[in-house]
Design an enzyme around this catalytic site. Structure first.
Site, PDB file in Angstrom:
ATOM      1  N   GLY A   1     113.778  80.698  68.966  1.00  0.00           N
ATOM      2  CA  GLY A   1     112.587  79.899  69.191  1.00  0.00           C
ATOM      3  C   GLY A   1     111.376  80.664  69.678  1.00  0.00           C
ATOM      4  O   GLY A   1     111.084  81.784  69.230  1.00  0.00           O
ATOM      5  N   ILE A   2     110.651  80.050  70.601  1.00  0.00           N
ATOM      6  CA  ILE A   2     109.426  80.639  71.127  1.00  0.00           C
ATOM      7  C   ILE A   2     109.715  81.975  71.798  1.00  0.00           C
ATOM      8  O   ILE A   2     108.960  82.938  71.649  1.00  0.00           O
ATOM      9  CB  ILE A   2     108.745  79.668  72.109  1.00  0.00           C
ATOM     10  CG1 ILE A   2     108.232  78.432  71.370  1.00  0.00           C
ATOM     11  CG2 ILE A   2     107.586  80.350  72.837  1.00  0.00           C
ATOM     12  CD1 ILE A   2     107.677  77.344  72.276  1.00  0.00           C
ATOM     13  N   GLY A   3     110.806  82.055  72.543  1.00  0.00           N
ATOM     14  CA  GLY A   3     111.142  83.306  73.232  1.00  0.00           C
ATOM     15  C   GLY A   3     111.335  84.458  72.274  1.00  0.00           C
ATOM     16  O   GLY A   3     110.866  85.579  72.527  1.00  0.00           O
TER      17      GLY A   3
ATOM     18  N   TYR B   1     111.404  66.203  81.975  1.00  0.00           N
ATOM     19  CA  TYR B   1     110.890  67.447  81.406  1.00  0.00           C
ATOM     20  C   TYR B   1     109.433  67.653  81.807  1.00  0.00           C
ATOM     21  O   TYR B   1     109.039  68.734  82.251  1.00  0.00           O
ATOM     22  CB  TYR B   1     111.020  67.399  79.889  1.00  0.00           C
ATOM     23  CG  TYR B   1     110.381  68.556  79.158  1.00  0.00           C
ATOM     24  CD1 TYR B   1     110.973  69.818  79.181  1.00  0.00           C
ATOM     25  CD2 TYR B   1     109.206  68.392  78.432  1.00  0.00           C
ATOM     26  CE1 TYR B   1     110.401  70.880  78.496  1.00  0.00           C
ATOM     27  CE2 TYR B   1     108.632  69.434  77.746  1.00  0.00           C
ATOM     28  CZ  TYR B   1     109.226  70.677  77.781  1.00  0.00           C
ATOM     29  OH  TYR B   1     108.652  71.735  77.110  1.00  0.00           O
TER      30      TYR B   1
ATOM     31  N   THR C   1     112.579  85.760  79.140  1.00  0.00           N
ATOM     32  CA  THR C   1     113.792  84.976  79.348  1.00  0.00           C
ATOM     33  C   THR C   1     114.002  84.004  78.192  1.00  0.00           C
ATOM     34  O   THR C   1     113.054  83.535  77.571  1.00  0.00           O
ATOM     35  CB  THR C   1     113.737  84.201  80.677  1.00  0.00           C
ATOM     36  OG1 THR C   1     112.686  83.227  80.626  1.00  0.00           O
ATOM     37  CG2 THR C   1     113.495  85.150  81.840  1.00  0.00           C
ATOM     38  N   GLY C   2     115.280  83.747  77.900  1.00  0.00           N
ATOM     39  CA  GLY C   2     115.595  82.845  76.802  1.00  0.00           C
ATOM     40  C   GLY C   2     115.012  83.306  75.486  1.00  0.00           C
ATOM     41  O   GLY C   2     114.396  82.527  74.759  1.00  0.00           O
ATOM     42  N   SER C   3     115.219  84.585  75.156  1.00  0.00           N
ATOM     43  CA  SER C   3     114.516  85.166  74.006  1.00  0.00           C
ATOM     44  C   SER C   3     115.406  85.412  72.793  1.00  0.00           C
ATOM     45  O   SER C   3     115.078  86.229  71.936  1.00  0.00           O
ATOM     46  CB  SER C   3     113.823  86.467  74.413  1.00  0.00           C
ATOM     47  OG  SER C   3     114.666  87.299  75.180  1.00  0.00           O
ATOM     48  N   THR C   4     116.522  84.700  72.688  1.00  0.00           N
ATOM     49  CA  THR C   4     117.366  84.868  71.508  1.00  0.00           C
ATOM     50  C   THR C   4     117.006  83.912  70.387  1.00  0.00           C
ATOM     51  O   THR C   4     117.560  84.009  69.290  1.00  0.00           O
ATOM     52  CB  THR C   4     118.855  84.660  71.873  1.00  0.00           C
ATOM     53  OG1 THR C   4     119.042  83.327  72.379  1.00  0.00           O
ATOM     54  CG2 THR C   4     119.309  85.682  72.900  1.00  0.00           C
TER      55      THR C   4
ATOM     56  N   SER D   1     103.952  73.328  79.016  1.00  0.00           N
ATOM     57  CA  SER D   1     103.952  72.418  77.876  1.00  0.00           C
ATOM     58  C   SER D   1     102.849  71.389  78.027  1.00  0.00           C
ATOM     59  O   SER D   1     102.410  71.091  79.147  1.00  0.00           O
ATOM     60  CB  SER D   1     105.308  71.692  77.814  1.00  0.00           C
ATOM     61  OG  SER D   1     105.258  70.573  76.962  1.00  0.00           O
TER      62      SER D   1
END
Length: 264
Positions: A18-20, A154, A13-16, A141
């Site tokens: 950064g870390i993803g 966060y 998820t969220g892989s477009t 994190s």
């Protein structure tokens, strides 16, 4: 160590970015078919194109969905109904005076960073247990353990992920499915660069701003630098492999020694 994930399908998820994006590339490099997830069709397509250039022959599937919603999560599960690997990477972060965080912001951080991962786990875990193999991970994190004063909302959400991970690992006990969380330390991404410049003079060159940020805001780091996304991805790829078959219910640190603890 030669990690072979051929024949496995993963959703990150969220892989477009950064870390993803780094995790998606690492999994693809090891032979996995990877679902690239984002809310925008254009961003997903652009990410797939970049990944194809970085990893020739990469097998990818576009998963255009807002997985923070029930409808989006369900759509992701329909696109990749037999995913073997689920990496719950999507998350938001930001700094704010603790006394100025509104009720709505507290709820938003919980819904995006925690509930979206819980929802996807509910959707994918039953199929994994039925097939007798699976890997679920939550990208947590260091803020889950060392909560920054400027990021309490966060930190709360990432601490919750550690509990979620341990609990679902118990649910998956004896099934061949492992569930773990990865505690990422301060990591160099575009979003983090923006965050650093919120706290540090924007007129400074990046390398100097990074050093000052680490010195003033993250002095516990033993690396004394930001971690690169690929370094986080290395751990997630390992945990996705057969080599990590006896690692479950854990919270594994890739934090550059930021957390002052001798336990993983």
């Amino acid at each position: 160590m030669q990690i072979d994930l051929k024949g496995r399908t993963a959703l990150v998820t969220g892989s477009t970015q950064g870390i993803g994006a780094a995790i998606a590339a690492g999994l693809a490099r090891s032979g996995a078919r990877v679902g690239i997830n984002g809310r925008s069709k254009e961003r997903v397509e652009a990410s797939i194109q970049r990944l194809a250039e970085e990893v020739p022959g990469a097998q990818t599937v576009p998963v255009v969905a807002d997985v923070t919603t029930e409808e989006g999560a369900q759509h992701a599960a329909e696109v990749l109904p037999e995913a073997d690997i689920l990496i719950n990477n999507l998350g938001i972060f930001g700094s704010k005076d603790p006394l100025e965080i509104s009720d709505a912001e507290w709820r938003h951080y919980f819904e995006v960073n925690v509930l979206s991962a819980v929802r996807l786990t509910r959707l994918f875990l039953p199929g994994m247990t039925e097939r007798g193999w699976g890997r679920i991970q939550y990208i947590a994190s260091d803020s889950a353990i060392v909560v920054p004063a400027e990021m309490i909302h966060y930190g709360m959400s990432k601490t919750a992920l550690l509990s979620v991970s341990r609990g679902f690992a118990k649910q998956a006990a004896g099934s061949g499915v492992t569930v773990n969380s990865v505690i990422a330390g301060p990591t160099h991404t575009g979003g983090v660069e923006d965050f650093v410049y919120e706290l540090i003079d924007r007129d400074l060159p990046w390398e100097e701003a990074q050093r000052r940020f680490m010195r003033e805001y993250r002095p516990q780091s033993l690396l004394q630098r930001l971690i690169e996304p690929e370094e986080i991805a290395n751990m997630t790829v390992y945990l996705s492999s057969e080599f990590a078959s006896a690692t479950t219910g854990g919270a594994l640190r890739v934090d550059g020694g930021y957390t002052d603890s001798i336990l993983p």
